[in-house]
Motif scaffolding. Structure first.
Motif, PDB file in Angstrom:
ATOM      1  N   THR D 126      -2.056  -3.839  -5.279  1.00 60.23           N
ATOM      2  CA  THR D 126      -2.849  -4.939  -4.769  1.00 60.23           C
ATOM      3  C   THR D 126      -4.223  -4.454  -4.301  1.00 60.23           C
ATOM      4  O   THR D 126      -5.225  -5.150  -4.443  1.00 60.23           O
ATOM      5  CB  THR D 126      -2.095  -5.594  -3.592  1.00 60.23           C
ATOM      6  N   ILE D 129      -7.400  -4.358  -6.654  1.00 60.41           N
ATOM      7  CA  ILE D 129      -7.915  -5.597  -7.243  1.00 60.41           C
ATOM      8  C   ILE D 129      -9.440  -5.736  -7.182  1.00 60.41           C
ATOM      9  O   ILE D 129     -10.053  -6.151  -8.170  1.00 60.41           O
ATOM     10  CB  ILE D 129      -7.179  -6.821  -6.625  1.00 60.41           C
ATOM     11  N   ASP D 151      -0.779  -5.270 -10.155  1.00 64.16           N
ATOM     12  CA  ASP D 151       0.307  -4.732  -9.311  1.00 64.16           C
ATOM     13  C   ASP D 151       1.529  -4.320 -10.141  1.00 64.16           C
ATOM     14  O   ASP D 151       2.655  -4.715  -9.850  1.00 64.16           O
ATOM     15  CB  ASP D 151       0.698  -5.770  -8.234  1.00 64.16           C
TER      16      ASP D 151
ATOM     17  N   TYR G  37      -0.840 -11.814  -6.556  1.00 68.83           N
ATOM     18  CA  TYR G  37      -1.559 -10.602  -6.156  1.00 68.83           C
ATOM     19  C   TYR G  37      -0.627  -9.424  -5.948  1.00 68.83           C
ATOM     20  O   TYR G  37      -1.062  -8.316  -5.701  1.00 68.83           O
ATOM     21  CB  TYR G  37      -2.351 -10.878  -4.866  1.00 68.83           C
ATOM     22  N   ALA G  38       0.715  -9.653  -5.993  1.00 69.52           N
ATOM     23  CA  ALA G  38       1.656  -8.554  -5.771  1.00 69.52           C
ATOM     24  C   ALA G  38       2.921  -8.824  -6.552  1.00 69.52           C
ATOM     25  O   ALA G  38       3.294  -9.983  -6.765  1.00 69.52           O
ATOM     26  CB  ALA G  38       1.974  -8.403  -4.289  1.00 69.52           C
ATOM     27  N   THR G  39       3.584  -7.784  -6.998  1.00 70.94           N
ATOM     28  CA  THR G  39       4.813  -7.904  -7.769  1.00 70.94           C
ATOM     29  C   THR G  39       5.904  -7.186  -6.994  1.00 70.94           C
ATOM     30  O   THR G  39       6.044  -5.979  -7.089  1.00 70.94           O
ATOM     31  CB  THR G  39       4.625  -7.282  -9.170  1.00 70.94           C
ATOM     32  N   LEU G  40       6.670  -7.927  -6.192  1.00 74.68           N
ATOM     33  CA  LEU G  40       7.668  -7.304  -5.321  1.00 74.68           C
ATOM     34  C   LEU G  40       8.827  -6.738  -6.117  1.00 74.68           C
ATOM     35  O   LEU G  40       9.385  -7.407  -6.976  1.00 74.68           O
ATOM     36  CB  LEU G  40       8.191  -8.316  -4.309  1.00 74.68           C
ATOM     37  N   ASP G  41       9.211  -5.525  -5.765  1.00 71.73           N
ATOM     38  CA  ASP G  41      10.296  -4.826  -6.442  1.00 71.73           C
ATOM     39  C   ASP G  41      11.577  -5.061  -5.649  1.00 71.73           C
ATOM     40  O   ASP G  41      12.001  -4.224  -4.863  1.00 71.73           O
ATOM     41  CB  ASP G  41       9.929  -3.336  -6.485  1.00 71.73           C
ATOM     42  N   GLU G  52      11.382  -2.120  -0.439  1.00 72.06           N
ATOM     43  CA  GLU G  52      10.011  -1.639  -0.620  1.00 72.06           C
ATOM     44  C   GLU G  52       9.270  -1.682   0.715  1.00 72.06           C
ATOM     45  O   GLU G  52       9.315  -2.666   1.437  1.00 72.06           O
ATOM     46  CB  GLU G  52       9.283  -2.532  -1.634  1.00 72.06           C
ATOM     47  N   PRO G  58      -4.906  -1.722   3.638  1.00 68.63           N
ATOM     48  CA  PRO G  58      -5.908  -2.366   2.795  1.00 68.63           C
ATOM     49  C   PRO G  58      -5.612  -3.823   2.439  1.00 68.63           C
ATOM     50  O   PRO G  58      -6.417  -4.427   1.740  1.00 68.63           O
ATOM     51  CB  PRO G  58      -5.909  -1.496   1.538  1.00 68.63           C
ATOM     52  N   LYS G  59      -4.514  -4.389   2.892  1.00 70.57           N
ATOM     53  CA  LYS G  59      -4.185  -5.763   2.484  1.00 70.57           C
ATOM     54  C   LYS G  59      -4.762  -6.778   3.464  1.00 70.57           C
ATOM     55  O   LYS G  59      -4.926  -6.517   4.646  1.00 70.57           O
ATOM     56  CB  LYS G  59      -2.668  -5.927   2.378  1.00 70.57           C
ATOM     57  N   GLN G  63      -2.335 -11.901   2.282  1.00 69.36           N
ATOM     58  CA  GLN G  63      -1.426 -11.163   1.398  1.00 69.36           C
ATOM     59  C   GLN G  63      -0.205 -10.689   2.172  1.00 69.36           C
ATOM     60  O   GLN G  63       0.929 -10.791   1.701  1.00 69.36           O
ATOM     61  CB  GLN G  63      -2.163  -9.974   0.767  1.00 69.36           C
ATOM     62  N   ARG G  82       0.772   1.581   8.634  1.00 68.93           N
ATOM     63  CA  ARG G  82      -0.693   1.630   8.752  1.00 68.93           C
ATOM     64  C   ARG G  82      -1.279   0.244   9.001  1.00 68.93           C
ATOM     65  O   ARG G  82      -2.304  -0.130   8.422  1.00 68.93           O
ATOM     66  CB  ARG G  82      -1.318   2.218   7.481  1.00 68.93           C
ATOM     67  N   PHE G 234       5.016   8.379   7.385  1.00 72.42           N
ATOM     68  CA  PHE G 234       6.014   7.495   6.797  1.00 72.42           C
ATOM     69  C   PHE G 234       6.823   8.230   5.725  1.00 72.42           C
ATOM     70  O   PHE G 234       8.051   8.216   5.730  1.00 72.42           O
ATOM     71  CB  PHE G 234       5.344   6.257   6.187  1.00 72.42           C
TER      72      PHE G 234
END
Lengths: 250, 250, 250, 250, 250, 250, 250, 250
Positions: D126, D129, D151, G37-41, G52, G58-59, G63, G82, G234
Motif C-alpha cells: 500500500t 502507491i 498490494d 488499496y490493500a489485499t489482505l492475506d 497478518e 506510512p498508512k 486505510q 510503528r 517487531f
C-alpha cells in the motif's frame, strides 16, 4: 564551422564557385577516422594542441598497432598510457623511434616540439612514484618542464617546507599521495598556484584502494586544490600542463 | 624568506645596521593574526592575490563580525560564503558597503580591483543555478569576466553545441551538474580548455546527494576535467579564476 | 489455466469424457523438468518465445552437458552465457552444430528461426566491446537485426552525432559504457526510442568496477533510459529484443 | 537535417530560390527556446511524440509559470512532476484547464489525444502507491491504458498469481516495490513482457532509502527486468508507455 | 629552534663569534637526508625515541638496501614492516645481524637497548595472531615487555575473564580482532587501562575485509578504546608502547 | 555454578568434608583447554549439545592437528568448516574414520548419535549448492533430517509452489540464494515456519559479492525470516538445527 | 489443496454431488480479501497461527480503519506496529477494546488466547528499550511469556553474567543493541539457545544509523545468532516467538 | 577476587570465622546497582578512577534524574554528555551545585579533586570547537590541565608550526578536525606524543558527515595517531586523560 565561414561557403555555392557536391562534403565531413573497432578523434589535436591519448591496458596488440599506425600516418604525437611491457615490445618493434617507460607504463612517440610551462610533481612517499612518473612523463611529452619533488609527506612536514619555493615557482603542481592524502591540503596551503591532486591506491585496510585519499582531496580546506581519479597520473600531468599553457594558447 | 634575504639580514645584524631585537622580530614573525577562536592567515593574499575566504555557515554572528572586522582593518577584500540571510543582515548593518547575494549565499566587501581572465560557468539544469552563481560571483569578486551558459544538459545536447564557441573562448570553464553529471565529460570533449567540474546534490534516489555526479566527473573520459567537492561552487569559481590568472601572475 | 479452460475440463470430468486421474494429472502437472541439480523451466519458451538461458560460468561441465542435453531433447534453442573456453570445447564436442563466440563467452545452438525487430548496440569505447558483443549476439540469437555503433563516447560527441540516424531507426538501443557512463544520457537525449543502458566495469579507481557508470545511468536526465546490471550484456540484448518484438507478439 | 534535405537546400541556394540569409538561418537554427534560466527543448515532441517533462520540485513559481507558459504557447502538452501543492495552486490559477493530482504530485495540461498501448502498474504494498500513481498518471497522460494491480507483494505470492493474466496482457509492466524489491523478479518470472522495475524508498533500517530494492532489481534473476532510479515513478511510466508505442511509431 | 637560542645565535653573529655563513647553515639546516627516491626523517628518533619505521611491502630491494644502509650508517635501530620473505633474504645477506620474523613480516636490526613499559597483546582468535605478532614484535623492538593473551574471543567470554588480571596489569593493551570485533569493547569494559584496538581482515562476507570489526571498535561503548587501521599491528604496538613510556619520558 | 551449589560446597568446606584446596580447584576451574595458539571451549557441548566448530580455512595444518586431536581426546564430535582439500588430506591421514566433503569443504568426525528435527534446505539456483551443502551437512552432523529443495528460484515461481508442502513440513528452513535473494521472502511468505536466510556471493556486478542478496533478506517483507552472514552455510544449518531441537532440549 | 483433496473434489464432481460451478469456485477461490488499496492475506493465520501484522507508519487513518475493520470482522487478532499517537487515537475511538503502547508504537486488539513459550528480551543500554519493547509486546501478543533483561551491555560484562541463567532458561532470546552491537556475540556465547539479534540505530558518527551494529551481528563469532533488520523489534519478537512455538506446533 | 583472597576467605569459612551466609554474599555480590531501566556499574570508578559517564541525549528526564541521583548518593562524580538544554535545566534544578556547558552539551557535578597530566586539545577550524570543548571539559573534569590550540588547520600550516612546542609539552594531544582531517597527520608528524584523533562532521558534500576525516585519520602516515568515533569529543578527552594518568595509576 562558425557562421561567417558558413556564409562564405554558401556564397560560393550561390556564385557557382563551389559545387553542391563539394559543399555537401564540406558540411557533412566529420572530423574522425573510423577503424571499425575504434573511432579516432583526429581533430582533437586542434582542440588541445595535443592528440588523443590511447589507454593501452585493455586493448589488444592488434588494436594498438592499428591505432598507433593511424596516428603516425597523420603525423601526430602518440602517447599510450598503462601499457603492459609485452605489448610495448610489439609496438617498439614496429615503431623503433618510440620510447617506453616501464615504471610508468608510458609509450611515447613524439612528433615536433610542443611547448608548455613549468609543472611541479610532488609525492608523499616512495610508493607513489609510479603514478607520479606517469604524470611527469605525460607533462614532458606535452612540452612542460617538470620539477620532481618526491617523498615529502606530512608525517615529516619540514621536508615539504624545505622545498616550498621550488613548487611555488611552477605554473601548476601535481600532488600525488595515498593513505590519508593530507599532502594535497598541506601543499595547497603553502603555495599560491593551482594544485591538481591525484590520490593513489597506496595504503591498506581503510584506505579502500585510494578512496580515503580521494575523499581527503575533495574535502581539502585549501581552495586551490582540484582532484583527479585514483591513480590517474596521466590526467594529473595533462591537466597541469594545460594550465601551464593557458598563456600561450590565446 | 629565501637564503639570499636571510644572508642579507644577518649581514645587517653583523654590521650593526639592524638590531638583534629587530632581526628576532623579523625571523619569528608569523604571518597570521590570532583572534582566540580563529587564526587569520593574513599572508594569504600574498600567496594567492586574494585573502582568506570565510565559510560563513557554521560560524556565529559574533565570530563573523570579529573576523570580517579584522580583514577590513587590514584593508583586505572580504568574501563570506554559505552565509545565511539573518547573519548577512547583521553583517550588512555593520558593513553597509558590502553586498549580499541571497541565492548564492555570498557576502562580498571589495577592496581594490583585482584582475583575472575569462571564466565560463556552465550548468546542466535550472536547479544547478544556485551553485553556479556561487562560482560566478566568486570569480567576479576575484576579477574574472564571467560567461554564464545555463541549462544546457546532455538530454538535449544541441543546446550545448550551440554555445560551444562561447565556452571555448574562456580561459577555464566551471561545469556545474547534478544527477548523472554527464555534462562535464560532454563539455570537456568539446572544448580545449581546463574544465573544473562541480557536482551538485540536485537529483534524488540513487543520486545519493551528488555522489553519482561526483563519480561521473572523477571518471570522465575527457582528460581536461578536474573535480571539486559536491556543491562547492566557491571552489570551482576560485580554481578557474586562479587558472585564468596564471598568465598575469608570473 | 484460465477459468474457462478449467470449467471445460471439469465439464469433461462430469460427463465422463475425461477420467479423474487424467484431470488430476492435468491440474497438478507442473511445467518444469527436474534434473536433480537443476529444475528446467521448460514452459519459459511459451512465455517469452525464447527458452531459459543458461548462465555458464559457475556450472560444471557435467551440469552443462545435462542441461544443454535436456533442452536439445525438447527441441529448444540453447543459449549459454559467460562460458569459459575450456567448457565450451567440451560442449562443442558433444553438440558440434553449436557455435561459440569466445570474445563474448556465448555458446549458441539454434533451433528454428525466431523473428524480432531492429536493435542498435552502441559503445562508448573499444574496451566495452566484449559486453556489447554479448548483447549483440544474444539479440541476433533471438532473431533481431543488430546495428553495431562502436566507440562513439562523449569525449568526442561528434562521433555519436554522425551516427544518430542509424540508432534512431532501431526499435530499441543497447548503450554499453564504462567510466562515467555519460553515453547513455547523451544517446537517450538524441533518439526517441527506448534505451537499455548497460554499465561496464571498464575503468579504474573511482569507477569502482562499474558502479560509477551504473549510478550515472540510473540518474540519467533522459527519461527514455532504463538500466541493467553491470556488464550484463546478455540482459541488455534480451530486453531490447523483447521490446523490438512487442509488436509481433500480440 | 539529413543529407538529402541538405542537398536540396543547397540546390535552392544555388538556383537563387532561397537566399543565403535564409539558408544560414535554416542551417544555424537550433531547435530550442531560450528563457534565460531555462533552455526549452521544443523539438523533443518530434523525437518522442511527447514534449519535455518539467521536474517541478526544485523550481520557483516564477520559473514554472514561465516554462509552462512557453510550452502552452507552442500548443504542447504540459506534464509537471513532483510539484508541491502550493506551487500547483499558483499554476492552476493561471492555467485553470489543467489537473493536479496531489498524491502523485503531478500537474497535467493536455493538448490533443496521444495514443499508446496497455501498461500494467503493479505494487508490492500500500505504501508504494504514490510512486505507482506517478507512473500510472504519466502513462495515461501519454495515452496509455493503465491496469492497476496494487498490494500483491511476495509475502503472499498467491495474490500476485491470481492477477497474472491481467499483467501478462499488457505491453509492458511497471513494477513498484520497496523493502527487498522481490516483486520485480517474481513478476518478471511470471510474465513474458518487458518489466520496468521502480524501487521505492519505502522501508527502514537496512533498506537505505530504497538502495536495497534497487540492488535486488538490478540483480534480478529474471531477464526481462530493467531498472529505474529510486522513486522514479514518472520514468517508469514514461518508459513503459514508450515500449507500448513501439508498434505505432514506425 | 626557540626564540632564546635564536637570539643567542644572532648575538654571536653580531659579536663576530659566529660567521654569517655558519649562521646561514644553522638556520637553513634541515633535519633530513635526501636519497633521491626517499627523504629520511633522521630527527624522528629525537621526537619519538625511535627512528622512522620503513614500510617494506611496496619498495624495491634496491630502495630498501639504500634506506636501511642510510639508517645503519646513522647508528639507528632499523624496523622494516610488511617485508616479503624474498626481500628479507636480500637484506639479511647484507645485514647479517638483523632478524626476520616471517609470520609477522618484520625485519629488525637493533641498536642499543630502548626502555618501555608493559604492553598486553590480546587476540580474539587464532587467525588474528599474525597481526598480533606484528604488534608484539614492534613493542618488543621498542623496549616493551609484552604479555601475549591469545584466542580469548567473546564467543567464550570466560576465557577472557580468566586472564583479566594479566591484562589489567599492563600499561596499555593492544586488542586484535576480526569478524565482529566485539573483543575490544568486552576487554575495554573489564580493564581500566588504555586499549588500542586493531581490527583485522579476518572473516568473510559482510566482514568486508575488516570494516565490520573497524566500525565495532570505533563505536565501542567502552570509553577507553581508540582504534587503528585494519590489520595495522605495527601501529597498535607502536602506539601502546608510546603510552607505556609516557611515564619515563617526562 | 548457581547459588545453591555454591552454598552446598561452602557447607562442605565448613564441615571439613571438602578440603580448601579442592574447593579452590572447583571454584577456579575454568571450562577450557589452553593449547597456546588456541583456547578450546570444552564446555560448549554442554551449552549447545554440540562442541565448538573449527573454522579451518585460515589455520595451519599443525594448528588443525592439535585442535582436532584435543577434541578427539575429549571424545567430542569434530566439525571443521571451510577446509581446503590439502589440509583435509593431512587430517584424514591422522584421523581415518573422519569424512571430508570437498564441495562443501566440511570435515566431519562423529562421536555418538545426536538427535534433532527436520530441516529443509532450499536454493534459488544451481550455483548456490555448495553453500547449501555446507548447511545440509552441518545439520546432518548435528542429527537433523534434511530435505534438499534445490534450484527453485523466483524466476520460475511454480517450481517453488510445487514443493511448498515439503518445506512447510520441516521445523525450520534454510533458504540459500544469491543475486537478488528474493527466494527468502517468497519462501517465507509461503510457509509458517522459521526461515533462516543465507545470502550467497553468487552473481556479478551490482550483487557486490552477496550484499544485494543480504540486504534483500534483511528487508524481507515476510516476518519469519532471519538472516545469516554471506555464504555462511554452516551458520544457517547450525541455527536451523538448533530451532528444530528446541523441543528435546527442555 | 493437496492431491488427495483435489482427487476427492473431482470424484464429487464426477458423481454429480458437487456442481461444476461450486468446484470452479473452490478451485479458483483465492485466500485473500481485496480492499482496493490493500489485499489482505486472510489465510495467514492458518500458516502462522497469527494474522497478518499491519505496518502502521506510512498508512493513512482511512486505510488503517479499513484494514483493522476487515480483520476484526474476520475475528482475527489485530497488531499494528510503528503507529503514530494521532493515528492510534483515531483507531482507539473506533475500537475501544484495543490497547496502544506509545513507547513501542504498538496497537493491539486481541482475539482469543494464543499460546507460546518463553522469550527473553535483552538490551545493551537504556536507549535500546523502545525497540526492545516492540519485540516484547509483539511476543506477548502472540502468547509468549517474556523475560526483560535490560541495560546489560558489554562495557560492564558482569551485569550480563549475573543474569545468564534467566536468559538460558528461555526458548529463544531477542538481543537488542546499538553502537558496536557486541552484546549479541557475548550473549550468544553464554547461552545455548537461538539468539535473534536486532541492531538499533542508537549511536552516532560511524554507527551509521545502526549499520555498525548490524554488521557486528552478521559477523558474530557465535553460531547461534541470526539477524533482523535495524530497529526491527517487531520482527525479533515475532521470530523468537515462532521458535518458542516450534514445539507445540507439531 | 584473586586466588589468594579466595583461599583466605575459604580458610575463614572453614575455621568458622566467617559464616557461610557471609561468604555467599561476598562471592555472589555483583558490582552494580539495578534501577530497572538502567544497571549502574558502580565499580567502574575503581577500574578507571572515574565513574561511569552518562550519555544524556537519548534518555528521558526521569531516567536522568534517577541515574544522577543514584551516582550522587554513592558520592561519585557525575558527567553527563550530549545533554540538551531543557533536560539540563531540569537536572540543575534538582542538583544546583552542578555546572552545564551548553556549547559542549556537558553537565558536570564534581566530587573530590581527581589528578591527571597535561592534555593539549587542537582544532583545525573554528567550527570544530564544540567537539573540542567536549574533549577539553571532559579532560578537566577528570583532573587534567588542558592547553587549547584552536584554528590551526593545514591550509595555513605555519599557524600549527608556531604552536608546536605547546603541544609537544603535553602528555597527549586530542586533535579535532573535520573536512579532510589532515591536521591529525600533520600534528602527529610534528610531536612525539600520543595523538588521539577525533574526526568531526564539519564539512559538506563528500565529507559524508565526517567519514572523510575519519578515514584520513585511520590511514594516517604518522604512527602515533589513534582514532575515535566521529564527533566523539568526550571519548577523545577521556582517552587522552587516561594516557596522561598512566604514571599515577601504578
Amino acid at each position: 564551422m562558425d557562421e561567417a565561414s558558413l556564409k562564405a561557403l554558401l556564397q560560393q555555392v550561390k556564385g557557382g564557385k563551389v559545387s553542391v557536391e563539394h559543399a555537401v562534403g564540406k558540411l557533412k565531413d566529420l572530423p574522425f577516422a573510423e577503424l571499425g573497432y575504434a573511432t579516432l578523434d583526429t581533430h582533437r589535436s586542434l582542440r588541445f594542441g595535443f592528440p588523443e591519448v590511447v589507454l593501452g591496458g585493455p586493448k589488444t596488440v592488434e588494436q594498438l598497432l592499428g591505432i598507433v599506425g593511424a596516428l603516425v600516418s597523420r603525423k601526430q604525437t602518440v602517447l599510450v598510457t598503462r601499457l603492459q611491457p609485452d605489448k610495448a615490445e610489439a609496438l617498439l618493434e614496429r615503431f623503433p623511434k618510440a620510447q617506453y617507460h616501464p615504471e610508468a607504463g608510458i609509450f611515447h612517440l613524439p612528433q615536433g616540439k610542443p611547448k608548455a610551462g613549468i609543472v611541479a610533481v610532488v609525492t608523499a612517499g616512495t610508493s607513489d612514484i609510479p603514478v607520479a612518473e606517469e604524470a611527469a612523463l605525460t607533462a614532458e611529452a606535452m612540452g612542460a618542464t617538470v620539477r620532481r619533488v618526491y617523498d615529502v609527506g606530512v608525517a615529516g612536514i619540514h621536508r615539504l617546507l624545505a622545498r616550498r619555493e621550488e613548487i611555488q615557482g611552477a605554473h601548476a603542481a601535481v600532488v600525488v599521495a595515498g593513505m590519508e592524502g593530507a599532502l594535497a591540503s598541506a601543499c595547497g596551503g603553502l603555495v599560491g598556484i593551482p594544485v591538481v591532486a591525484v590520490p593513489t591506491s597506496v595504503g591498506y585496510g581503510a584506505s579502500f584502494g585510494g578512496v580515503s585519499a580521494l575523499l581527503a582531496m575533495l574535502n581539502s580546506c585549501a581552495s586551490n586544490v582540484a582532484t583527479m581519479n585514483i591513480d590517474n597520473g596521466f590526467g594529473g600531468g595533462f591537466y597541469a600542463t594545460l594550465i601551464s599553457r593557458t598563456q600561450g594558447r590565446r
